[in-house]
Design a protein around this motif. Structure first.
Motif, PDB file in Angstrom:
ATOM      1  N   CYS A   4     -11.436 -10.993   5.504  1.00 22.95           N
ATOM      2  CA  CYS A   4     -10.416 -10.841   4.481  1.00 22.95           C
ATOM      3  C   CYS A   4     -10.423  -9.420   3.936  1.00 22.95           C
ATOM      4  O   CYS A   4     -11.456  -8.928   3.465  1.00 22.95           O
ATOM      5  CB  CYS A   4     -10.647 -11.860   3.371  1.00 22.95           C
ATOM      6  N   THR A   7      -6.736  -6.029  -1.316  1.00 24.55           N
ATOM      7  CA  THR A   7      -5.446  -6.071  -2.001  1.00 24.55           C
ATOM      8  C   THR A   7      -5.261  -4.644  -2.523  1.00 24.55           C
ATOM      9  O   THR A   7      -5.972  -4.224  -3.432  1.00 24.55           O
ATOM     10  CB  THR A   7      -5.495  -7.081  -3.167  1.00 24.55           C
ATOM     11  N   HIS A  13     -14.095   0.203  -4.107  1.00 22.90           N
ATOM     12  CA  HIS A  13     -15.349   0.339  -4.850  1.00 22.90           C
ATOM     13  C   HIS A  13     -16.525  -0.124  -3.988  1.00 22.90           C
ATOM     14  O   HIS A  13     -16.338  -0.582  -2.852  1.00 22.90           O
ATOM     15  CB  HIS A  13     -15.267  -0.378  -6.197  1.00 22.90           C
ATOM     16  N   GLY A  15     -18.386  -2.647  -4.148  1.00 21.42           N
ATOM     17  CA  GLY A  15     -18.371  -4.064  -3.770  1.00 21.42           C
ATOM     18  C   GLY A  15     -17.616  -4.257  -2.470  1.00 21.42           C
ATOM     19  O   GLY A  15     -18.109  -4.899  -1.531  1.00 21.42           O
ATOM     20  N   THR A  19     -19.207  -5.392   1.325  1.00 20.15           N
ATOM     21  CA  THR A  19     -18.686  -6.494   2.136  1.00 20.15           C
ATOM     22  C   THR A  19     -18.276  -5.989   3.530  1.00 20.15           C
ATOM     23  O   THR A  19     -18.656  -6.568   4.546  1.00 20.15           O
ATOM     24  CB  THR A  19     -17.515  -7.187   1.402  1.00 20.15           C
ATOM     25  N   TYR A  20     -17.540  -4.893   3.593  1.00 12.69           N
ATOM     26  CA  TYR A  20     -17.103  -4.411   4.915  1.00 12.69           C
ATOM     27  C   TYR A  20     -18.270  -3.858   5.733  1.00 12.69           C
ATOM     28  O   TYR A  20     -18.265  -3.929   6.965  1.00 12.69           O
ATOM     29  CB  TYR A  20     -15.930  -3.424   4.774  1.00 12.69           C
ATOM     30  N   ASN A  42      -6.901  -8.326   7.335  1.00 10.92           N
ATOM     31  CA  ASN A  42      -5.563  -8.308   6.731  1.00 10.92           C
ATOM     32  C   ASN A  42      -5.506  -7.306   5.587  1.00 10.92           C
ATOM     33  O   ASN A  42      -6.527  -6.775   5.135  1.00 10.92           O
ATOM     34  CB  ASN A  42      -5.181  -9.698   6.211  1.00 10.92           C
ATOM     35  N   THR A  44      -3.597  -7.510   1.899  1.00 12.80           N
ATOM     36  CA  THR A  44      -2.765  -8.356   1.031  1.00 12.80           C
ATOM     37  C   THR A  44      -1.830  -7.467   0.213  1.00 12.80           C
ATOM     38  O   THR A  44      -2.074  -7.194  -0.962  1.00 12.80           O
ATOM     39  CB  THR A  44      -3.649  -9.230   0.113  1.00 12.80           C
ATOM     40  N   CYS A 192      -3.675 -15.596   5.208  1.00 15.73           N
ATOM     41  CA  CYS A 192      -4.801 -15.420   6.137  1.00 15.73           C
ATOM     42  C   CYS A 192      -4.756 -16.447   7.268  1.00 15.73           C
ATOM     43  O   CYS A 192      -5.049 -16.115   8.413  1.00 15.73           O
ATOM     44  CB  CYS A 192      -6.125 -15.435   5.376  1.00 15.73           C
ATOM     45  N   GLY A 209     -15.849 -12.554   4.414  1.00 18.87           N
ATOM     46  CA  GLY A 209     -15.377 -11.968   3.155  1.00 18.87           C
ATOM     47  C   GLY A 209     -16.510 -12.005   2.145  1.00 18.87           C
ATOM     48  O   GLY A 209     -17.647 -12.351   2.496  1.00 18.87           O
ATOM     49  N   ASP A 212     -16.980 -14.453  -3.387  1.00 19.45           N
ATOM     50  CA  ASP A 212     -15.934 -14.900  -4.325  1.00 19.45           C
ATOM     51  C   ASP A 212     -14.767 -15.567  -3.589  1.00 19.45           C
ATOM     52  O   ASP A 212     -13.869 -16.111  -4.218  1.00 19.45           O
ATOM     53  CB  ASP A 212     -15.431 -13.723  -5.178  1.00 19.45           C
ATOM     54  N   LEU A 213     -14.798 -15.514  -2.248  1.00 22.31           N
ATOM     55  CA  LEU A 213     -13.709 -16.119  -1.474  1.00 22.31           C
ATOM     56  C   LEU A 213     -14.071 -17.490  -0.904  1.00 22.31           C
ATOM     57  O   LEU A 213     -13.235 -18.140  -0.257  1.00 22.31           O
ATOM     58  CB  LEU A 213     -13.286 -15.187  -0.328  1.00 22.31           C
ATOM     59  N   MET A 243     -22.177 -10.527  -4.154  1.00 21.99           N
ATOM     60  CA  MET A 243     -21.395  -9.660  -5.043  1.00 21.99           C
ATOM     61  C   MET A 243     -22.224  -8.481  -5.532  1.00 21.99           C
ATOM     62  O   MET A 243     -23.374  -8.634  -5.947  1.00 21.99           O
ATOM     63  CB  MET A 243     -20.911 -10.463  -6.252  1.00 21.99           C
ATOM     64  N   ILE A 244     -21.606  -7.313  -5.514  1.00 20.01           N
ATOM     65  CA  ILE A 244     -22.246  -6.115  -6.040  1.00 20.01           C
ATOM     66  C   ILE A 244     -21.846  -5.980  -7.505  1.00 20.01           C
ATOM     67  O   ILE A 244     -20.660  -6.096  -7.850  1.00 20.01           O
ATOM     68  CB  ILE A 244     -21.784  -4.869  -5.249  1.00 20.01           C
ATOM     69  N   MET A 251     -18.699  -6.108  -9.966  1.00 22.17           N
ATOM     70  CA  MET A 251     -17.768  -4.989  -9.923  1.00 22.17           C
ATOM     71  C   MET A 251     -16.383  -5.519  -9.556  1.00 22.17           C
ATOM     72  O   MET A 251     -16.241  -6.192  -8.538  1.00 22.17           O
ATOM     73  CB  MET A 251     -18.257  -4.015  -8.837  1.00 22.17           C
ATOM     74  N   LYS A 253     -11.887  -4.838  -9.839  1.00 22.32           N
ATOM     75  CA  LYS A 253     -10.766  -4.003 -10.252  1.00 22.32           C
ATOM     76  C   LYS A 253     -10.212  -4.514 -11.571  1.00 22.32           C
ATOM     77  O   LYS A 253      -9.813  -3.735 -12.424  1.00 22.32           O
ATOM     78  CB  LYS A 253      -9.690  -4.021  -9.163  1.00 22.32           C
TER      79      LYS A 253
HETATM   80  N1  5CA Z   1      -7.011  -9.527  -0.190  1.00 19.82           N
HETATM   81  C1  5CA Z   1      -7.972 -10.505  -0.611  1.00 19.82           C
HETATM   82  C2  5CA Z   1      -8.607 -11.209   0.575  1.00 19.82           C
HETATM   83  S1  5CA Z   1      -7.441 -11.962   1.625  1.00 19.82           S
HETATM   84  C3  5CA Z   1      -9.027  -9.894  -1.505  1.00 19.82           C
HETATM   85  O1  5CA Z   1      -9.906 -10.620  -1.947  1.00 19.82           O
HETATM   86  N2  5CA Z   1      -8.895  -8.588  -1.784  1.00 19.82           N
HETATM   87  S2  5CA Z   1      -9.889  -7.767  -2.748  1.00 19.82           S
HETATM   88  O2  5CA Z   1      -9.416  -6.402  -2.716  1.00 19.82           O
HETATM   89  O3  5CA Z   1      -9.974  -8.390  -4.025  1.00 19.82           O
HETATM   90  O4  5CA Z   1     -11.312  -7.834  -2.126  1.00 19.82           O
HETATM   91  C4  5CA Z   1     -11.541  -7.300  -0.826  1.00 19.82           C
HETATM   92  C5  5CA Z   1     -12.883  -7.796  -0.269  1.00 19.82           C
HETATM   93  O5  5CA Z   1     -13.956  -7.299  -1.068  1.00 19.82           O
HETATM   94  C6  5CA Z   1     -13.005  -9.323  -0.281  1.00 19.82           C
HETATM   95  O6  5CA Z   1     -13.669  -9.742   0.909  1.00 19.82           O
HETATM   96  C7  5CA Z   1     -13.856  -9.592  -1.495  1.00 19.82           C
HETATM   97  O7  5CA Z   1     -14.597 -10.790  -1.349  1.00 19.82           O
HETATM   98  C8  5CA Z   1     -14.760  -8.374  -1.529  1.00 19.82           C
HETATM   99  N3  5CA Z   1     -15.249  -8.017  -2.871  1.00 19.82           N
HETATM  100  C9  5CA Z   1     -14.526  -7.857  -3.996  1.00 19.82           C
HETATM  101  N4  5CA Z   1     -15.331  -7.538  -5.047  1.00 19.82           N
HETATM  102  C10 5CA Z   1     -16.592  -7.478  -4.558  1.00 19.82           C
HETATM  103  C11 5CA Z   1     -17.889  -7.192  -5.138  1.00 19.82           C
HETATM  104  N5  5CA Z   1     -18.036  -6.868  -6.415  1.00 19.82           N
HETATM  105  N6  5CA Z   1     -18.973  -7.230  -4.323  1.00 19.82           N
HETATM  106  C12 5CA Z   1     -18.846  -7.537  -3.004  1.00 19.82           C
HETATM  107  N7  5CA Z   1     -17.663  -7.810  -2.396  1.00 19.82           N
HETATM  108  C13 5CA Z   1     -16.550  -7.781  -3.167  1.00 19.82           C
END
Ligand code: 5CA
Ligand code: ZN
Length: 373
Positions: A4, A7, A13, A15, A19-20, A42, A44, A192, A209, A212-213, A243-244, A251, A253
């Protein structure tokens, strides 16, 4: 593998980066094993936060999405996160989302709420009998998280409060697309499901992902696809990164407690140190970023660079096979890094007789951990 994606309304950031980076390690391991990996992510680029930010800043939401997606890709390149084979935007996926919603309406897995003004389309939470296997959560936890994470349990006209939005009928001032069941825009989870079914087909190896997903997003994405494919498992593995946090909270947005990758790199922080700082913890653990995490990573990086540049060092064979073994064990990066620390300590303290060892370690650390020494 499907992960995932972002957005795109604000900067990447740490976090997101963590994840990536997690899925980058899986990708690198599979490539190391000689596999042909089809990795899709994807974007979003149709969502409320994007519209709100675009309104606030007086720019077109498409422009904002494109700009932030480009910045994200630049940040990933700086971090040496290998790009997926495809980045697929929601805006490029409307046709396949509509097709999927049509199938669900036809089979009875979806319905239109009885609201002549806004005839939104919902997914029946009981459309598949296996619903709930992905998270394993009980009904109370599901209800709480559904309400906290974008669900709308109190929407009048829904058959079950856990039914999820598939298509939001057009509201004044919101972007919308024509569909046989009325113009509107897609819900989040179905984006998705539709992208996976189009790009990868039914039965993927990994749906990934952040944690949180887990619910509701991955539970519903899986259920939507399973409702139309008669397949009991959308993905063979659901992999979630911890989660970071920063400053005592996750963390995010929306909270605004961000450490942005682009700010760190503009300050001259070596991206390799950012990677090492994130890899120092296990990917599944929730953990905090801090100045101490960064300075430890910088010190480690300096020691490793020093060791691989020595004219001779202890043989690299054992340490490289350990790194591979630890990574194969659910990405145990703390152990992999500790094994490398031991080799480095020996190299710096006692030297060695292998003139090729430094280059061997450098290549392995580059290929497997993405850290450039
Ligand atoms: N577009 C959707 C997924 S389809 C979305 O969740 N976008 S996002 O921008 O909010 O997050 C992008 C990715 O970073 C997601 O996989 C989410 O689980 C991850 N993510 C968001 N915040 C954190 C964090 N603080 N620590 C680790 N991973 C995070
Ligand atoms: Zn997703």
């Amino acid at each position: 593998m499907y992960v995932c994606g972002i957005t795109p309304y604000d900067a990447t950031h740490l976090g997101h980066a963590a994840t990536y980076l997690t899925f980058d390690l899986i990708y690198r391991q599979w490539l190391d094993a000689g596999l042909d990996v089809h990795y899709v992510q994807n974007v979003t680029d149709i969502d409320d936060p994007l519209f709100e930010r675009a309104d606030r800043d007086g720019i077109d939401w498409r422009e904002l999405g494109d700009r932030e997606t480009d910045l994200f890709r630049g940040d990933m390149t700086a971090l040496r996160v290998l790009a997926p084979r495809e980045y697929v935007r929601a805006t490029e996926s409307i046709a396949c989302i509509i097709e999927l919603v049509e199938k669900m309406l036809a089979s009875g897995a979806a319905y239109v709420v009885d609201d002549p003004e806004y005839p939104d389309v919902y997914f029946r939470v009981d459309a598949t009998e296996q619903f709930g296997y992905e998270s394993g959560y009980d009904i109370e936890t599901m209800s709480r998280l559904f309400a906290e994470r974008g669900g709308d349990p109190a929407r009048p006209g829904k058959a079950n409060e856990l039914d999820a939005l598939l298509w939001r009928a057009a509201r004044p001032g919101e972007p919308s697309w024509e569909a046989s069941f009325g113009s509107g825009r897609p819900g989040w989870h179905v984006e998705c499901s539709a992208i996976v079914l189009r790009e990868l087909g039914a039965g993927i190896d990994i749906q990934g992902g952040g944690s949180d997903l887990i619910f509701p997003h991955h539970e519903y994405s899986a259920a939507h696809a399973e409702a139309v494919t008669a397949q009991r498992r959308f993905a063979r593995h659901y992999v979630h990164a911890g989660m970071i946090g920063w400053d005592g909270h996750k963390m995010s947005k929306s909270r605004g407690n961000l450490v942005k990758v682009s700010v760190l790199t503009a300050d001259g922080v070596d991206p390799a140190a950012i990677r090492l700082g994130l890899l120092a913890g296990h990917y599944r653990a929730d953990r905090s970023w801090s100045d101490a995490v960064l300075s430890d990573a910088q010190a480690r990086l300096a020691r490793w660079r020093h060791a691989v540049a020595l004219p001779a060092a202890p043989s690299a064979r054992d340490v490289v096979s350990r790194v591979r073994r630890y990574l194969a064990d659910d990405l145990d990066t703390p152990k992999a890094l500790a094994a490398l620390d031991n080799w480095v300590t020996d190299a710096l303290a006692y030297g060695g007789h292998d003139a090729a060892a430094g280059a061997h370690v450098r290549h392995a650390v580059d290929a497997l951990l993405g850290v450039q020494l």
